[in-house]
Design a protein around this motif. Sequence first.
Motif, PDB file in Angstrom:
ATOM      1  N   ASP A  66      25.310 110.997  20.548  1.00 31.92           N
ATOM      2  CA  ASP A  66      25.864 112.331  20.827  1.00 31.92           C
ATOM      3  C   ASP A  66      25.868 113.220  19.593  1.00 31.92           C
ATOM      4  O   ASP A  66      25.618 114.417  19.685  1.00 31.92           O
ATOM      5  CB  ASP A  66      27.287 112.218  21.389  1.00 31.92           C
ATOM      6  N   ARG A  67      26.138 112.646  18.451  1.00 31.93           N
ATOM      7  CA  ARG A  67      26.169 113.416  17.203  1.00 31.93           C
ATOM      8  C   ARG A  67      24.766 113.804  16.736  1.00 31.93           C
ATOM      9  O   ARG A  67      24.558 114.891  16.206  1.00 31.93           O
ATOM     10  CB  ARG A  67      26.859 112.589  16.110  1.00 31.93           C
ATOM     11  N   LEU A  68      23.792 112.944  16.954  1.00 27.72           N
ATOM     12  CA  LEU A  68      22.468 113.108  16.371  1.00 27.72           C
ATOM     13  C   LEU A  68      21.479 113.912  17.204  1.00 27.72           C
ATOM     14  O   LEU A  68      20.611 114.590  16.652  1.00 27.72           O
ATOM     15  CB  LEU A  68      21.848 111.730  16.101  1.00 27.72           C
ATOM     16  N   LEU A  69      21.592 113.836  18.525  1.00 28.72           N
ATOM     17  CA  LEU A  69      20.550 114.387  19.384  1.00 28.72           C
ATOM     18  C   LEU A  69      20.837 115.793  19.881  1.00 28.72           C
ATOM     19  O   LEU A  69      21.959 116.111  20.249  1.00 28.72           O
ATOM     20  CB  LEU A  69      20.323 113.484  20.592  1.00 28.72           C
ATOM     21  N   ALA A  70      19.776 116.591  19.941  1.00 29.09           N
ATOM     22  CA  ALA A  70      19.869 117.936  20.496  1.00 29.09           C
ATOM     23  C   ALA A  70      19.794 117.905  22.019  1.00 29.09           C
ATOM     24  O   ALA A  70      20.269 118.831  22.681  1.00 29.09           O
ATOM     25  CB  ALA A  70      18.751 118.810  19.938  1.00 29.09           C
ATOM     26  N   LYS A  71      19.170 116.847  22.564  1.00 27.80           N
ATOM     27  CA  LYS A  71      19.074 116.681  24.016  1.00 27.80           C
ATOM     28  C   LYS A  71      18.887 115.198  24.314  1.00 27.80           C
ATOM     29  O   LYS A  71      18.582 114.414  23.418  1.00 27.80           O
ATOM     30  CB  LYS A  71      17.940 117.523  24.592  1.00 27.80           C
ATOM     31  N   PRO A  72      19.058 114.811  25.571  1.00 25.24           N
ATOM     32  CA  PRO A  72      18.931 113.385  25.910  1.00 25.24           C
ATOM     33  C   PRO A  72      17.539 112.833  25.582  1.00 25.24           C
ATOM     34  O   PRO A  72      16.537 113.564  25.594  1.00 25.24           O
ATOM     35  CB  PRO A  72      19.181 113.349  27.419  1.00 25.24           C
ATOM     36  N   ILE A  73      17.497 111.548  25.309  1.00 22.27           N
ATOM     37  CA  ILE A  73      16.228 110.872  25.066  1.00 22.27           C
ATOM     38  C   ILE A  73      15.384 110.943  26.337  1.00 22.27           C
ATOM     39  O   ILE A  73      15.883 110.691  27.431  1.00 22.27           O
ATOM     40  CB  ILE A  73      16.458 109.399  24.681  1.00 22.27           C
ATOM     41  N   ALA A  74      14.128 111.310  26.174  1.00 20.50           N
ATOM     42  CA  ALA A  74      13.188 111.325  27.303  1.00 20.50           C
ATOM     43  C   ALA A  74      12.368 110.044  27.234  1.00 20.50           C
ATOM     44  O   ALA A  74      11.686 109.794  26.239  1.00 20.50           O
ATOM     45  CB  ALA A  74      12.290 112.550  27.222  1.00 20.50           C
ATOM     46  N   ILE A  75      12.468 109.232  28.272  1.00 19.32           N
ATOM     47  CA  ILE A  75      11.747 107.970  28.304  1.00 19.32           C
ATOM     48  C   ILE A  75      10.770 107.996  29.468  1.00 19.32           C
ATOM     49  O   ILE A  75      11.146 108.267  30.609  1.00 19.32           O
ATOM     50  CB  ILE A  75      12.712 106.777  28.452  1.00 19.32           C
ATOM     51  N   ARG A  76       9.521 107.717  29.120  1.00 22.61           N
ATOM     52  CA  ARG A  76       8.477 107.634  30.139  1.00 22.61           C
ATOM     53  C   ARG A  76       7.969 106.194  30.144  1.00 22.61           C
ATOM     54  O   ARG A  76       7.518 105.690  29.131  1.00 22.61           O
ATOM     55  CB  ARG A  76       7.359 108.596  29.790  1.00 22.61           C
ATOM     56  N   ARG A  77       8.062 105.529  31.299  1.00 22.79           N
ATOM     57  CA  ARG A  77       7.612 104.147  31.435  1.00 22.79           C
ATOM     58  C   ARG A  77       6.287 104.143  32.175  1.00 22.79           C
ATOM     59  O   ARG A  77       6.135 104.799  33.209  1.00 22.79           O
ATOM     60  CB  ARG A  77       8.647 103.314  32.173  1.00 22.79           C
ATOM     61  N   LEU A  78       5.342 103.405  31.635  1.00 21.77           N
ATOM     62  CA  LEU A  78       4.006 103.319  32.199  1.00 21.77           C
ATOM     63  C   LEU A  78       3.623 101.862  32.377  1.00 21.77           C
ATOM     64  O   LEU A  78       4.138 100.989  31.669  1.00 21.77           O
ATOM     65  CB  LEU A  78       3.001 104.001  31.270  1.00 21.77           C
ATOM     66  N   THR A  79       2.696 101.614  33.265  1.00 25.03           N
ATOM     67  CA  THR A  79       2.122 100.289  33.439  1.00 25.03           C
ATOM     68  C   THR A  79       0.663 100.379  32.990  1.00 25.03           C
ATOM     69  O   THR A  79      -0.100 101.192  33.527  1.00 25.03           O
ATOM     70  CB  THR A  79       2.202  99.828  34.895  1.00 25.03           C
ATOM     71  N   MET A  80       0.289  99.573  32.014  1.00 26.04           N
ATOM     72  CA  MET A  80      -1.064  99.604  31.500  1.00 26.04           C
ATOM     73  C   MET A  80      -2.030  99.005  32.528  1.00 26.04           C
ATOM     74  O   MET A  80      -1.778  97.909  33.035  1.00 26.04           O
ATOM     75  CB  MET A  80      -1.156  98.840  30.172  1.00 26.04           C
ATOM     76  N   ILE A  81      -3.102  99.730  32.811  1.00 21.17           N
ATOM     77  CA  ILE A  81      -4.076  99.205  33.769  1.00 21.17           C
ATOM     78  C   ILE A  81      -5.419  98.880  33.096  1.00 21.17           C
ATOM     79  O   ILE A  81      -6.236  98.193  33.684  1.00 21.17           O
ATOM     80  CB  ILE A  81      -4.278 100.143  34.965  1.00 21.17           C
TER      81      ILE A  81
END
Length: 99
Positions: free
Chosen positions: A80-95
Amino acid sequence: MIVTVIGTVTARPQTREDLRRLLADQVAPARAEPGCINYDFHVDAADPCVFVFYENWKSQADLDAHMQMPHLKPLLSQIDRLLAKPIAIRRLTMISPLA
């Protein structure tokens, strides 16, 4: 099945260096975890407050175990102290085959 994560973390300008240091401290322990294929840390070329992780894990279970590791606590306890906005996490499956 290889699980890929692209995580984008945006610092508040006044906490950029603190966040950069905490994020950089995650690289070596994460790379040493079972199931970690690669764990790469980047800064956006156009915005020094934006950091990106590119990670590949052997399985979802390995990624789940990573998220419970004690070395993440110093970072997660200050989000909360460090970030300007929430972490954006993108999960992918390698093909494709792993390089």
